[in-house]
Design a protein around this motif. Structure first.
Motif, PDB file in Angstrom:
ATOM      1  N   ASN A   1      22.081  77.090  -9.106  1.00  0.00           N
ATOM      2  CA  ASN A   1      22.938  75.915  -9.267  1.00  0.00           C
ATOM      3  C   ASN A   1      23.239  75.687 -10.753  1.00  0.00           C
ATOM      4  OD1 ASN A   1      23.935  73.258  -9.475  1.00  0.00           O
ATOM      5  ND2 ASN A   1      22.685  72.514  -7.777  1.00  0.00           N
ATOM      6  N   ALA A   2      24.511  75.834 -11.135  1.00  0.00           N
ATOM      7  CA  ALA A   2      24.885  75.749 -12.552  1.00  0.00           C
ATOM      8  C   ALA A   2      24.688  74.353 -13.115  1.00  0.00           C
ATOM      9  CB  ALA A   2      26.333  76.204 -12.734  1.00  0.00           C
ATOM     10  N   ASN A   3      25.013  73.320 -12.351  1.00  0.00           N
ATOM     11  CA  ASN A   3      24.850  71.950 -12.846  1.00  0.00           C
ATOM     12  C   ASN A   3      23.377  71.583 -12.967  1.00  0.00           C
ATOM     13  OD1 ASN A   3      25.868  69.290 -13.608  1.00  0.00           O
ATOM     14  ND2 ASN A   3      25.125  68.617 -11.621  1.00  0.00           N
ATOM     15  N   LEU A   4      22.551  72.063 -12.043  1.00  0.00           N
ATOM     16  CA  LEU A   4      21.108  71.815 -12.127  1.00  0.00           C
ATOM     17  C   LEU A   4      20.526  72.518 -13.350  1.00  0.00           C
ATOM     18  CD1 LEU A   4      18.714  70.443 -10.768  1.00  0.00           C
ATOM     19  CD2 LEU A   4      18.403  72.510  -9.388  1.00  0.00           C
ATOM     20  N   SER A   5      21.046  73.693 -13.666  1.00  0.00           N
ATOM     21  CA  SER A   5      20.616  74.407 -14.873  1.00  0.00           C
ATOM     22  C   SER A   5      20.943  73.597 -16.123  1.00  0.00           C
ATOM     23  CB  SER A   5      21.285  75.777 -14.931  1.00  0.00           C
ATOM     24  OG  SER A   5      20.952  76.458 -16.117  1.00  0.00           O
ATOM     25  N   VAL A   6      22.120  72.960 -16.142  1.00  0.00           N
ATOM     26  CA  VAL A   6      22.481  72.091 -17.266  1.00  0.00           C
ATOM     27  C   VAL A   6      21.419  71.010 -17.453  1.00  0.00           C
ATOM     28  CG1 VAL A   6      24.119  70.357 -18.085  1.00  0.00           C
ATOM     29  CG2 VAL A   6      24.963  72.499 -17.118  1.00  0.00           C
ATOM     30  N   LYS A   7      20.987  70.421 -16.334  1.00  0.00           N
ATOM     31  CA  LYS A   7      19.974  69.361 -16.435  1.00  0.00           C
ATOM     32  C   LYS A   7      18.690  69.893 -17.051  1.00  0.00           C
ATOM     33  CE  LYS A   7      19.728  65.970 -13.699  1.00  0.00           C
ATOM     34  NZ  LYS A   7      19.729  65.172 -12.470  1.00  0.00           N
ATOM     35  N   ALA A   8      18.281  71.072 -16.645  1.00  0.00           N
ATOM     36  CA  ALA A   8      17.056  71.654 -17.192  1.00  0.00           C
ATOM     37  C   ALA A   8      17.172  71.863 -18.697  1.00  0.00           C
ATOM     38  CB  ALA A   8      16.767  72.984 -16.490  1.00  0.00           C
ATOM     39  N   ILE A   9      18.298  72.392 -19.129  1.00  0.00           N
ATOM     40  CA  ILE A   9      18.501  72.679 -20.550  1.00  0.00           C
ATOM     41  C   ILE A   9      18.519  71.383 -21.364  1.00  0.00           C
ATOM     42  CG2 ILE A   9      20.148  73.630 -22.219  1.00  0.00           C
ATOM     43  CD1 ILE A   9      20.989  75.574 -19.886  1.00  0.00           C
ATOM     44  N   ILE A  10      19.211  70.386 -20.863  1.00  0.00           N
ATOM     45  CA  ILE A  10      19.251  69.105 -21.586  1.00  0.00           C
ATOM     46  C   ILE A  10      17.888  68.421 -21.532  1.00  0.00           C
ATOM     47  CG2 ILE A  10      20.276  66.799 -21.574  1.00  0.00           C
ATOM     48  CD1 ILE A  10      22.917  68.075 -20.834  1.00  0.00           C
ATOM     49  N   GLY A  11      17.139  68.608 -20.439  1.00  0.00           N
ATOM     50  CA  GLY A  11      15.784  68.069 -20.385  1.00  0.00           C
ATOM     51  C   GLY A  11      14.908  68.641 -21.483  1.00  0.00           C
ATOM     52  N   ILE A  12      15.043  69.937 -21.745  1.00  0.00           N
ATOM     53  CA  ILE A  12      14.294  70.572 -22.840  1.00  0.00           C
ATOM     54  C   ILE A  12      14.773  70.025 -24.184  1.00  0.00           C
ATOM     55  CG2 ILE A  12      13.793  72.769 -23.978  1.00  0.00           C
ATOM     56  CD1 ILE A  12      14.289  74.040 -21.123  1.00  0.00           C
ATOM     57  N   GLY A  13      16.086  69.875 -24.329  1.00  0.00           N
ATOM     58  CA  GLY A  13      16.618  69.281 -25.551  1.00  0.00           C
ATOM     59  C   GLY A  13      16.142  67.854 -25.747  1.00  0.00           C
ATOM     60  N   ALA A  14      16.016  67.110 -24.644  1.00  0.00           N
ATOM     61  CA  ALA A  14      15.510  65.737 -24.714  1.00  0.00           C
ATOM     62  C   ALA A  14      14.066  65.727 -25.205  1.00  0.00           C
ATOM     63  CB  ALA A  14      15.619  65.076 -23.348  1.00  0.00           C
ATOM     64  N   TYR A  15      13.286  66.669 -24.718  1.00  0.00           N
ATOM     65  CA  TYR A  15      11.899  66.772 -25.171  1.00  0.00           C
ATOM     66  C   TYR A  15      11.840  67.090 -26.662  1.00  0.00           C
ATOM     67  CZ  TYR A  15       7.050  68.320 -25.501  1.00  0.00           C
ATOM     68  OH  TYR A  15       5.734  68.461 -25.859  1.00  0.00           O
ATOM     69  N   ALA A  16      12.719  67.962 -27.128  1.00  0.00           N
ATOM     70  CA  ALA A  16      12.770  68.267 -28.559  1.00  0.00           C
ATOM     71  C   ALA A  16      13.084  67.017 -29.375  1.00  0.00           C
ATOM     72  CB  ALA A  16      13.812  69.355 -28.827  1.00  0.00           C
ATOM     73  N   THR A  17      13.974  66.186 -28.853  1.00  0.00           N
ATOM     74  CA  THR A  17      14.299  64.927 -29.531  1.00  0.00           C
ATOM     75  C   THR A  17      13.071  64.032 -29.633  1.00  0.00           C
ATOM     76  OG1 THR A  17      16.617  64.981 -28.862  1.00  0.00           O
ATOM     77  CG2 THR A  17      15.680  62.816 -29.346  1.00  0.00           C
ATOM     78  N   LEU A  18      12.300  63.953 -28.571  1.00  0.00           N
ATOM     79  CA  LEU A  18      11.081  63.149 -28.598  1.00  0.00           C
ATOM     80  C   LEU A  18      10.077  63.728 -29.599  1.00  0.00           C
ATOM     81  CD1 LEU A  18      10.729  62.504 -24.766  1.00  0.00           C
ATOM     82  CD2 LEU A  18      11.378  60.830 -26.513  1.00  0.00           C
ATOM     83  N   CYS A  19      10.002  65.062 -29.684  1.00  0.00           N
ATOM     84  CA  CYS A  19       9.142  65.693 -30.697  1.00  0.00           C
ATOM     85  C   CYS A  19       9.556  65.252 -32.099  1.00  0.00           C
ATOM     86  CB  CYS A  19       9.223  67.207 -30.586  1.00  0.00           C
ATOM     87  SG  CYS A  19       8.429  67.907 -29.122  1.00  0.00           S
ATOM     88  N   ARG A  20      10.865  65.240 -32.340  1.00  0.00           N
ATOM     89  CA  ARG A  20      11.366  64.814 -33.655  1.00  0.00           C
ATOM     90  C   ARG A  20      10.971  63.379 -33.949  1.00  0.00           C
ATOM     91  NH1 ARG A  20      15.388  61.692 -34.929  1.00  0.00           N
ATOM     92  NH2 ARG A  20      16.454  61.855 -32.908  1.00  0.00           N
ATOM     93  N   MET A  21      11.138  62.504 -32.950  1.00  0.00           N
ATOM     94  CA  MET A  21      10.825  61.095 -33.156  1.00  0.00           C
ATOM     95  C   MET A  21       9.345  60.872 -33.424  1.00  0.00           C
ATOM     96  SD  MET A  21      13.247  59.247 -30.282  1.00  0.00           S
ATOM     97  CE  MET A  21      13.005  57.591 -30.968  1.00  0.00           C
ATOM     98  N   LEU A  22       8.505  61.764 -32.896  1.00  0.00           N
ATOM     99  CA  LEU A  22       7.060  61.623 -33.073  1.00  0.00           C
ATOM    100  C   LEU A  22       6.524  62.447 -34.235  1.00  0.00           C
ATOM    101  CD1 LEU A  22       6.019  61.652 -29.306  1.00  0.00           C
ATOM    102  CD2 LEU A  22       5.894  59.708 -30.890  1.00  0.00           C
ATOM    103  N   GLY A  23       7.426  63.061 -35.005  1.00  0.00           N
ATOM    104  CA  GLY A  23       7.011  63.822 -36.167  1.00  0.00           C
ATOM    105  C   GLY A  23       6.408  65.176 -35.843  1.00  0.00           C
ATOM    106  N   LYS A  24       6.631  65.677 -34.642  1.00  0.00           N
ATOM    107  CA  LYS A  24       6.115  66.990 -34.238  1.00  0.00           C
ATOM    108  C   LYS A  24       7.163  68.044 -34.602  1.00  0.00           C
ATOM    109  CE  LYS A  24       3.589  64.830 -30.415  1.00  0.00           C
ATOM    110  NZ  LYS A  24       2.201  65.057 -30.865  1.00  0.00           N
TER     111      LYS A  24
END
Length: 668
Positions: free
Chosen positions: A488-511
């Motif tokens: 599912n291409a749209n579900l794959s988009v969600k997975a990729i953005i979910g990983i990007g979202a986690y990276a954003t949280l890492c940035r906010m926490l200084g990781k």
């Protein structure tokens, strides 16, 4: 009648999934009012003008044996639905009658938001230059406090303080928190009809034949019915109020009643009954009701101010049709939840998956709803997520991915969806949803403490998406009605953005190191996605499908809102025009397999359009579907784009997703 927008159903009393009453008709006099489940929750309203009785709400339903005719309906001249109110105007026999239904769901005031009290305001004035003698009658039936009309109820009256007359009804058995499921009405607790005491106000608890007494005399039979308990279907009991306005001239006279519900306990949360949020400091129901009266002017003023500001902002963002849609969606999106506190005094905002399967706290129902709550109070998004974090971190949950739900409303004791079988889970869907929601709420507050408190689970889910998200195996996504789908291409988009979202949280926490690693991974996956899904002038439904397949890639919206820039900008330059080219009379289908669509996803895609005009063009068919649909139900999010008819779902909180156009980029 002046009615520029015809809602499929009009919200009247909208507090929570149980305390919910609607009018599914063009005119308030056309049908009985109903619960959102389409079961009858009747209200009747009549006005007597110079000795002649007219109807303005509902149907009197007098016995066929009665020789009292059904009063003629007043002429309804307008209906306006704002965020917090539904406002009707009627004319007849020289008077103007205004009837406003207001549920003050103001998201910045959690005490008021959770208060189970809704207002009905009546205003009358002469419009022919002559004085008129006017009485207004309104009642509600015992249907409001039972699931089925064969259940027996009891009733009583109570004077609150020295100024409020409160009538109440409730089931005889009082099975608190015993009924579990979707198509249900509450059958415990007590429904109230309350009014300020005065020489010109009367109240009564009687058989529904009380309506006939008012039709003939313009008064109430003041002797309360003593034949209790009895089944609601047996000579249906009603609670009624009569306001005697006396001589009415050009000066507006007004009165109001309060409809309220004491549900005793609201939610069972991991085997512990919880009370509604407003009770957290020990306030009694009587004190709550007294506050609803003493604060009436202030509350109505705040609601009017909010409604006007929201409509102005909505029109500036997307035009008048968008403003209509947001106003209609507002109360529904909020009232599909119940607000409570856990044992740590943290907010829980638990949704019911209405007209679907009745699940409580469903992740992929919360996910589309969050734009409304991010806009006005991100704490409520945390309240959606806390039950999932608690359950996922418990010994009850055995999977590496995030759960779908925490039970069936009103019992939040653990997931029930698909009987917990692996084949019915939504692994990529729910992991992606939780990560995106976590980033959205932390970016909205510019504080990542909430994510840090749940870091172990968020990290586990991000890693799960790295391992499994690029090319999902055969599984369900939030659009589970369409069945399992692999690659599912749209579900794959969600997975990729979910990983990007986690990276954003890492940035906010200084990781910093983790941020870099997850960001690079997400970017690489997005590049692979672009090649795998490419079909020339658009992107495919699945990676292995033909080039003529397609789907709404609604999950891409967070790439822009989070400022991730994982996907090339030319993806939307292809996709949005392609959606416009596939548009039917009532909108663009969800994908190439069927003519139905999901209205929340349609709005998300429209919000990614290049201009306000392009957005308005994508929104117009949705407005038409609401205005013209033969399906007279609380706002559905699943309908056919050819016929405009409901396919399924109604009264769901997902329509909070319509507010996504009001969100500004969060990553600032």
């Amino acid at each position: 009648m002046t009615q520029q927008f015809r809602p499929p159903a009009v919200p009247l009393v909208t507090v929570d999934p149980y305390f919910s009453v609607w009018s599914a008709a063009d005119c308030l006099t056309d049908k009985h009012t109903t619960h959102w489940t389409n079961k009858r929750n009747s209200m009747s309203g009549m006005v007597r003008i110079d000795g002649l009785t007219r109807r303005f709400m509902g149907i009197t339903d007098l016995d066929e044996e009665s020789d009292i005719p059904e009063p003629d309906a007043m002429k309804q001249t307008s209906l306006e639905v704002t965020a917090t109110s539904s406002k009707y105007k009627f004319v007849g026999d020289g008077i103007l009658l205004e009837v406003d239904f207001t549920t003050p769901l103001l998201l910045d005031d959690l005490d008021l938001l959770s208060r189970p009290a809704s207002y009905v305001t009546f205003r009358v004035q002469s419009i022919d230059g002559k004085p008129h003698d006017v009485q207004v009658y309104a009642d509600i039936t015992g249907e409001w406090c039972v699931n089925t009309p064969d259940q027996k109820i009891v009733w009583s009256r109570n004077e609150i303080g020295s100024g409020i007359e409160a009538l109440r009804m409730g089931s005889e058995q009082q099975p608190v928190l015993q009924q579990v499921g979707d198509d249900l009405r509450i059958d415990w607790g007590y429904v109230y009809l309350a009014a300020s005491k005065s020489e010109t106000t009367q109240t009564a608890i009687q058989s529904y034949k009380l309506r006939g007494h008012f039709i003939e005399s313009g008064a109430l039979s003041l002797q309360d019915d003593k034949r209790e308990p009895r089944a609601v279907a047996d000579d249906t009991p009603v609670m009624a109020v009569l306001f005697d306005f006396g001589a009415v001239n050009e000066t507006v006279k007004s009165e109001y009643a309060v409809l309220a519900y004491d549900d005793i306990h609201s939610i069972e949360y991991f085997n512990r009954p919880l009370d509604a949020y407003w009770r957290r400091s020990g306030m009694s129901f009587e004190d709550m009701l007294a506050a609803a009266f003493s604060q009436y002017d202030d509350i109505i003023g705040k609601c009017e101010t909010f409604d006007k500001a929201l409509r102005q902002e909505s029109m500036e963002a997307g035009g008048s049709q968008y403003a209509d849609i947001l106003s209609l969606a507002y109360r529904q999106a909020i009232a599909a939840h119940k607000l409570v506190l856990d044992e740590n005094n943290e907010v829980l905002f638990l949704s019911k998956e209405c007209f679907s399967n009745g699940c409580i706290g469903t992740v992929d129902v919360s996910y589309p709803s969050i734009p409304l709550f991010l806009k006005f109070n991100p704490e409520l998004v945390k309240g959606m997520m806390r039950p999932i974090f608690r359950y996922a971190g418990s010994e009850q949950w055995h999977f590496e991915f995030a759960p779908h739900d925490v039970g069936c409303y009103p019992l939040a004791n653990g997931q029930v969806y698909g009987e917990n079988k692996l084949e019915y889970q939504m692994p990529i869907e729910e992991c992606g949803n939780m990560l995106i929601m976590a980033a959205a709420v932390c970016l909205s507050e510019q504080n990542a403490d909430f994510a840090e408190n749940h870091w172990e689970l968020l990290t586990k889910w991000a890693n799960y998406l790295i391992e499994n998200g690029l090319d999902p195996n055969n599984q369900l996504c939030t659009d589970d009605f369409a069945g399992h789908l692999a690659h599912n291409a749209n579900l794959s988009v969600k997975a990729i953005i979910g990983i990007g979202a986690y990276a954003t949280l890492c940035r906010m926490l200084g990781k910093t190191e983790d941020m870099s690693r997850y960001s690079v991974t997400a970017k690489e996956m997005a590049g692979q996605w672009t090649a795998m899904a490419d079909a020339g002038d658009h992107y495919k439904l699945t990676f292995d499908s033909a080039d003529d397949t397609w789907s709404l890639k609604y999950n891409l919206v967070w790439d822009r809102l989070f400022g991730l820039h994982l996907f090339p900008s030319d993806i939307l330059e292809k996709e949005i025009p392609y959606y416009a080219a596939k548009q039917n009379r009532y909108g663009t289908p969800l994908d190439s397999r069927n003519s139905y669509t999901k209205s929340d996803w349609l709005v998300w895609c429209a919000s990614m359009a290049a201009s306000k005009d392009d957005f308005a063009k994508m929104i117009a068919p949705l407005w038409d579907s609401l205005h013209e649909s033969p399906s007279r139900v609380p706002l559905t999010d699943w309908y056919d784009t050819v016929t405009g008819e409901q396919v399924g779902f109604q009264n769901r909180t997902v329509v909070g997703g319509f507010y996504i156009k009001l969100l500004h980029p969060l990553n600032v």
